[in-house]
Motif scaffolding. Structure first.
Motif, PDB file in Angstrom:
ATOM      1  N   LYS A 344     -17.910  -0.089 -34.094  1.00  0.00           N
ATOM      2  CA  LYS A 344     -17.679  -0.851 -32.871  1.00  0.00           C
ATOM      3  C   LYS A 344     -18.763  -0.585 -31.826  1.00  0.00           C
ATOM      4  CE  LYS A 344     -14.217  -3.253 -34.133  1.00  0.00           C
ATOM      5  NZ  LYS A 344     -14.315  -4.724 -34.187  1.00  0.00           N
ATOM      6  N   ILE A 345     -19.290   0.653 -31.806  1.00  0.00           N
ATOM      7  CA  ILE A 345     -20.428   0.947 -30.920  1.00  0.00           C
ATOM      8  C   ILE A 345     -21.623   0.082 -31.307  1.00  0.00           C
ATOM      9  CG2 ILE A 345     -22.120   2.717 -30.303  1.00  0.00           C
ATOM     10  CD1 ILE A 345     -19.854   4.784 -30.576  1.00  0.00           C
ATOM     11  N   LEU A 346     -21.913   0.021 -32.598  1.00  0.00           N
ATOM     12  CA  LEU A 346     -23.033  -0.790 -33.077  1.00  0.00           C
ATOM     13  C   LEU A 346     -22.777  -2.281 -32.842  1.00  0.00           C
ATOM     14  CD1 LEU A 346     -23.708   1.134 -36.403  1.00  0.00           C
ATOM     15  CD2 LEU A 346     -25.112   1.212 -34.335  1.00  0.00           C
ATOM     16  N   GLN A 347     -21.539  -2.718 -33.041  1.00  0.00           N
ATOM     17  CA  GLN A 347     -21.196  -4.120 -32.790  1.00  0.00           C
ATOM     18  C   GLN A 347     -21.394  -4.457 -31.322  1.00  0.00           C
ATOM     19  OE1 GLN A 347     -17.147  -5.297 -33.787  1.00  0.00           O
ATOM     20  NE2 GLN A 347     -17.258  -7.024 -32.368  1.00  0.00           N
ATOM     21  N   SER A 348     -20.945  -3.579 -30.436  1.00  0.00           N
ATOM     22  CA  SER A 348     -21.104  -3.825 -29.004  1.00  0.00           C
ATOM     23  C   SER A 348     -22.561  -4.051 -28.646  1.00  0.00           C
ATOM     24  CB  SER A 348     -20.539  -2.656 -28.200  1.00  0.00           C
ATOM     25  OG  SER A 348     -20.898  -2.768 -26.824  1.00  0.00           O
ATOM     26  N   TRP A 349     -23.452  -3.194 -29.195  1.00  0.00           N
ATOM     27  CA  TRP A 349     -24.861  -3.345 -28.864  1.00  0.00           C
ATOM     28  C   TRP A 349     -25.451  -4.621 -29.461  1.00  0.00           C
ATOM     29  CZ3 TRP A 349     -27.843  -2.773 -25.242  1.00  0.00           C
ATOM     30  CH2 TRP A 349     -29.235  -2.783 -25.367  1.00  0.00           C
ATOM     31  N   ARG A 350     -25.038  -4.977 -30.668  1.00  0.00           N
ATOM     32  CA  ARG A 350     -25.497  -6.233 -31.260  1.00  0.00           C
ATOM     33  C   ARG A 350     -25.061  -7.436 -30.420  1.00  0.00           C
ATOM     34  NH1 ARG A 350     -23.729  -3.757 -36.216  1.00  0.00           N
ATOM     35  NH2 ARG A 350     -21.793  -4.987 -36.116  1.00  0.00           N
ATOM     36  N   GLU A 351     -23.952  -7.282 -29.696  1.00  0.00           N
ATOM     37  CA  GLU A 351     -23.424  -8.347 -28.869  1.00  0.00           C
ATOM     38  C   GLU A 351     -23.727  -8.109 -27.392  1.00  0.00           C
ATOM     39  OE1 GLU A 351     -19.305  -8.706 -29.952  1.00  0.00           O
ATOM     40  OE2 GLU A 351     -19.789  -9.209 -32.043  1.00  0.00           O
ATOM     41  N   ASN A 352     -24.925  -7.568 -27.147  1.00  0.00           N
ATOM     42  CA  ASN A 352     -25.464  -7.379 -25.786  1.00  0.00           C
ATOM     43  C   ASN A 352     -24.641  -6.429 -24.930  1.00  0.00           C
ATOM     44  OD1 ASN A 352     -27.645  -9.253 -26.190  1.00  0.00           O
ATOM     45  ND2 ASN A 352     -26.134 -10.908 -26.017  1.00  0.00           N
ATOM     46  N   GLY A 353     -24.035  -5.446 -25.574  1.00  0.00           N
ATOM     47  CA  GLY A 353     -23.358  -4.403 -24.832  1.00  0.00           C
ATOM     48  C   GLY A 353     -21.987  -4.762 -24.282  1.00  0.00           C
ATOM     49  N   ARG A 354     -21.386  -5.820 -24.802  1.00  0.00           N
ATOM     50  CA  ARG A 354     -20.069  -6.214 -24.264  1.00  0.00           C
ATOM     51  C   ARG A 354     -18.995  -5.210 -24.698  1.00  0.00           C
ATOM     52  NH1 ARG A 354     -16.058  -8.641 -27.242  1.00  0.00           N
ATOM     53  NH2 ARG A 354     -16.517  -9.118 -29.438  1.00  0.00           N
ATOM     54  N   LEU A 355     -17.919  -5.159 -23.935  1.00  0.00           N
ATOM     55  CA  LEU A 355     -16.781  -4.300 -24.252  1.00  0.00           C
ATOM     56  C   LEU A 355     -16.014  -4.908 -25.421  1.00  0.00           C
ATOM     57  CD1 LEU A 355     -15.261  -1.726 -23.137  1.00  0.00           C
ATOM     58  CD2 LEU A 355     -13.707  -3.340 -22.034  1.00  0.00           C
ATOM     59  N   VAL A 356     -15.860  -4.126 -26.505  1.00  0.00           N
ATOM     60  CA  VAL A 356     -15.127  -4.637 -27.670  1.00  0.00           C
ATOM     61  C   VAL A 356     -13.916  -3.759 -27.918  1.00  0.00           C
ATOM     62  CG1 VAL A 356     -17.201  -5.604 -28.729  1.00  0.00           C
ATOM     63  CG2 VAL A 356     -16.518  -3.277 -29.293  1.00  0.00           C
ATOM     64  N   GLU A 357     -12.877  -4.362 -28.431  1.00  0.00           N
ATOM     65  CA  GLU A 357     -11.678  -3.598 -28.801  1.00  0.00           C
ATOM     66  C   GLU A 357     -11.970  -2.790 -30.056  1.00  0.00           C
ATOM     67  OE1 GLU A 357      -8.224  -5.968 -29.198  1.00  0.00           O
ATOM     68  OE2 GLU A 357      -8.263  -6.694 -27.127  1.00  0.00           O
ATOM     69  N   VAL A 358     -11.341  -1.617 -30.157  1.00  0.00           N
ATOM     70  CA  VAL A 358     -11.513  -0.747 -31.323  1.00  0.00           C
ATOM     71  C   VAL A 358     -10.264  -0.822 -32.181  1.00  0.00           C
ATOM     72  CG1 VAL A 358     -11.844   1.629 -32.082  1.00  0.00           C
ATOM     73  CG2 VAL A 358     -13.077   0.770 -30.093  1.00  0.00           C
TER      74      VAL A 358
END
Length: 358
Positions: A344-358
């Motif tokens: 999810k950390i890597l996903q957040s960065w791929r998506e321009n640092g948005r807050l993602v649910e874990v």
């Protein structure tokens, strides 16, 4: 095959991956009674022979490939110290052979691999410890006790800093597998952030959300053999934040470019009744302040860490291999959940640092 081993039986361990850190692990294992190194494996034949000679192992117990070691009936347990790209295969074969496993972090190269292992492990569980060694920091263990006793009340914010200077540009650290996404999967996210993710889970609970900023400070590093620059395709700086546990805001920063920080993890915990500071490099003490209406100006005090927290991951692994349970140990499920947070950390960065649910 039963995984419960008599407390009097020798635990015969096979070590896979003989980089320099392996010598530290082997020395640590030899401090525990009832343990022997029964076999070793590495793709580097020179390293294999050198360690084999030091350990006085016959050539038949020096394996060029890890599969033969894992399937050796005279090996009870596996210590895996390899690059991340072979974690999955080693664990898969160990599960097939029903061998106890002490696995390095992160659990696997990718989340998809971790999810496959989860299915295999659920169908065929074995004694399994993921080597989040910093969970065993005495000050962090004591902090856990104090939080369980609600000394600080509800926790509002937990802040982690995992810093060292090993990759600082002035050191000209050479290019290694850790700088290669195909081998490592990520940079400091899998390498060092995985440790503070584990500590946060250990201290306050599961991640609910995360947002990340990743960066590469040193984009090229010299090849050890040629001296020529090689492109680094992983991050060497990570900061992230999110909600952890019962509505606690967690803030995290980690990198190896921190001049003056040889190797330290620090945590500050802020709650409704007080605050606490603990450090990897101070096993003897924590700093704590507790305030209430009768003591509104209380200052930080130094509290001694009880000696009961002087234990190691290796001791717990041997206990697990013998069929004992250990409450504090980071088990397979911890490695699996940790891998999901890393994803999810890597996903957040791929998506321009948005807050993602874990």
């Amino acid at each position: 095959m039963s995984t419960s081993i008599s407390s009097t039986k020798l635990i015969r361990i096979g070590v896979i991956g003989l980089g320099l850190i392996a010598e530290y692990h082997i020395r640590s294992l030899y401090t525990i009674s009832g343990v022997s190194i029964a076999a070793i494996s590495d793709v580097d034949s020179n390293r294999l022979q050198l360690l084999g000679k030091q350990l006085q192992l016959p050539a038949a117990k020096q394996y060029p490939h890890y599969e033969a070691l894992i399937r050796d009936p005279e090996v009870d347990a596996i210590l895996s110290l390899t690059p991340n790209d072979v974690h999955f295969d080693i664990i898969r074969i160990a599960l097939e052979e029903h061998k106890a496993v002490l696995a390095e972090k992160p659990l696997t190269l990718t989340w998809q691999e971790a999810d496959q292992l989860k299915k295999l492990y659920t169908a065929n569980p074995v004694p399994f410890l993921v080597h989040y060694k910093h969970r065993y920091g005495a000050a962090f263990q004591y902090a856990k006790q104090l939080l369980d006793e609600h000394k600080l009340g509800n926790i509002y914010n937990i802040q982690f800093r995992y810093l060292m200077d090993a990759f600082s540009p002035y050191r000209q650290h050479p290019y290694t597998w850790r700088h290669n996404s195909a081998k490592a999967g990520s940079g400091v996210v899998g390498d060092t952030a995985s440790h503070i993710v584990d500590l946060a889970r250990f201290l306050v609970g599961e991640f609910k959300s995360v947002a990340a900023l990743l960066h590469t400070i040193t984009p090229e590093r010299p090849d050890l053999a040629t001296g020529l620059p090689v492109k680094v395709d992983v991050e060497d700086f990570a900061s992230f934040h999110g909600i952890v546990g019962d509505n606690t805001v967690g803030t995290f920063i980690t990198h190896k470019n921190a001049i003056g920080k040889r190797h330290d993890i620090e945590v500050d915990i802020y709650g409704e009744l007080g605050a606490l500071h603990a450090s990897l490099n101070n096993r003897e003490n924590i700093r704590i302040v507790l305030r209430d209406p009768e003591h509104p100006d209380a200052e930080y005090e130094t509290w001694a860490v009880p000696a009961i927290y002087d234990h190691t991951a290796y001791e717990d692994f041997v206990k697990l291999a013998r069929g004992e349970s250990v409450d504090r140990a980071p088990l397979f499920e911890d490695g699996y959940k940790n891998q999901w947070v890393l994803e999810k950390i890597l996903q957040s960065w791929r998506e321009n640092g948005r807050l993602v649910e874990v």
